[in-house]
Design a protein around this motif. Structure first.
Motif, PDB file in Angstrom:
ATOM      1  N   GLY A   1       0.831  -1.195   0.000  1.00 25.54           N
ATOM      2  CA  GLY A   1       0.000   0.000   0.000  1.00 25.54           C
ATOM      3  C   GLY A   1       0.861   1.239   0.000  1.00 25.54           C
ATOM      4  N   LYS A  98       0.803   4.191 -11.258  1.00 23.50           N
ATOM      5  CA  LYS A  98      -0.368   4.468 -10.442  1.00 23.50           C
ATOM      6  C   LYS A  98      -0.100   5.758  -9.697  1.00 23.50           C
ATOM      7  CE  LYS A  98      -2.899   2.228  -6.661  1.00 23.50           C
ATOM      8  NZ  LYS A  98      -2.982   0.965  -5.880  1.00 23.50           N
TER       9      LYS A  98
ATOM     10  N   ILE B  47     -10.052   3.612  -9.692  1.00 26.29           N
ATOM     11  CA  ILE B  47      -9.643   2.655 -10.705  1.00 26.29           C
ATOM     12  C   ILE B  47      -8.845   3.400 -11.763  1.00 26.29           C
ATOM     13  CG2 ILE B  47     -11.776   2.995 -12.026  1.00 26.29           C
ATOM     14  CD1 ILE B  47     -11.642   0.038 -12.853  1.00 26.29           C
ATOM     15  N   ASP B  56      -5.927  -1.513 -12.226  1.00 27.83           N
ATOM     16  CA  ASP B  56      -6.035  -1.642 -10.779  1.00 27.83           C
ATOM     17  C   ASP B  56      -7.369  -1.061 -10.341  1.00 27.83           C
ATOM     18  OD1 ASP B  56      -5.860  -1.512  -7.986  1.00 27.83           O
ATOM     19  OD2 ASP B  56      -3.777  -0.846  -7.994  1.00 27.83           O
ATOM     20  N   ASP B  57      -8.248  -1.922  -9.834  1.00 27.70           N
ATOM     21  CA  ASP B  57      -9.556  -1.444  -9.343  1.00 27.70           C
ATOM     22  C   ASP B  57      -9.664  -1.648  -7.834  1.00 27.70           C
ATOM     23  OD1 ASP B  57     -11.715  -4.287 -10.218  1.00 27.70           O
ATOM     24  OD2 ASP B  57      -9.838  -4.140  -9.096  1.00 27.70           O
ATOM     25  N   SER B  58      -8.533  -1.737  -7.162  1.00 28.88           N
ATOM     26  CA  SER B  58      -8.549  -2.006  -5.725  1.00 28.88           C
ATOM     27  C   SER B  58      -9.173  -0.873  -4.919  1.00 28.88           C
ATOM     28  CB  SER B  58      -7.130  -2.287  -5.219  1.00 28.88           C
ATOM     29  OG  SER B  58      -6.288  -1.179  -5.461  1.00 28.88           O
ATOM     30  N   GLY B  59      -9.281   0.297  -5.503  1.00 28.70           N
ATOM     31  CA  GLY B  59      -9.895   1.418  -4.806  1.00 28.70           C
ATOM     32  C   GLY B  59     -11.401   1.505  -4.936  1.00 28.70           C
TER      33      GLY B  59
END
Lengths: 111, 114
Positions: A1, A98, B47, B56-59
């Protein structure tokens, strides 16, 4: 994280200098960005640091220390229009990038 | 280029209704991000897509949230069913990360779920 910490509020006088700090914890660190957001508006890009050191863009400068997981945004010759929220954001690499934002620092410039 | 375009600017709906937010990224950008902004939680990444593919769609908070990018010029974020705690400003941003580190944000959609 990942986590980012920055002060929630800062007040400074017009014409002065203010520094907004940001500490981060993340894996795959790629770079640190800063964004400005006026009330009711969208975030707009200010600066980006991938390497240690200072980047200067007019009245704004941004600093990064990768070894300390720390950066700051320096605003000089403050103007009333600089009253806004300022966000640091980390870019994580590893194939795809990201971008995650901190909670923001609300800067109030007073006369 | 007109920049990132989001619609609608404002959406007021009742709990339980389906909500669809739309985004047109800047032409040529290969990254698209959806963020949600609230006073309590700041700007949360929900995402992101690269070349139309979700990376990444972990949010994404719950299964009630879904996002699609059927082509390079359009993305949707859907909430079904909506709840009052979904009330927030939803931003879409696009970028050419790796070549230009700037994210360009749309004007956002102010969502109010009553």
């Amino acid at each position: 994280g990942q986590s980012l910490e920055q002060p929630s509020e800062v007040t400074a006088v017009e014409g002065a200098i203010v520094q907004i700090n940001c500490t981060y914890q993340t894996s795959g660190f790629y770079g640190l960005s800063w964004y400005q957001q006026h009330d009711g508006g969208a975030p707009t890009f200010l600066s980006y640091n991938a390497l240690d050191g200072l980047e200067e863009t007019g009245r704004f400068s941004s600093f990064l220390s990768r070894s300390d997981s720390y950066g700051y945004l320096l605003l000089q010759e403050l103007q009333m229009k600089d009253s806004a929220s300022y966000f640091c954001a980390v870019s994580q690499g590893g194939g795809y990038q990201k971008v995650t934002f901190g909670t923001g620092t609300k800067l109030q410039v007073i006369p | 280029d007109a920049g990132v375009i989001q619609s609608p600017r404002h959406e007021v709906t009742e709990m339980g209704q389906e909500v669809t937010l739309r985004c047109k990224p800047i032409s040529g950008h290969d990254y698209l991000f959806w963020y949600r902004q609230t006073m309590m939680r700041g700007l949360e990444l929900l995402i992101y897509f690269n070349n139309n593919v979700p990376i990444d769609d972990s949010g994404m908070p719950e299964d009630r949230f879904s996002a699609k990018m059927p082509n390079a010029s359009f993305s949707t974020l859907k909430i079904q069913p909506s709840e009052p705690r979904d009330s927030a400003v939803y931003f879409c941003a696009s970028s050419l990360l790796g070549r230009d580190e700037k994210l360009f944000f749309g004007s956002g959609t102010q969502l109010s779920v009553l």
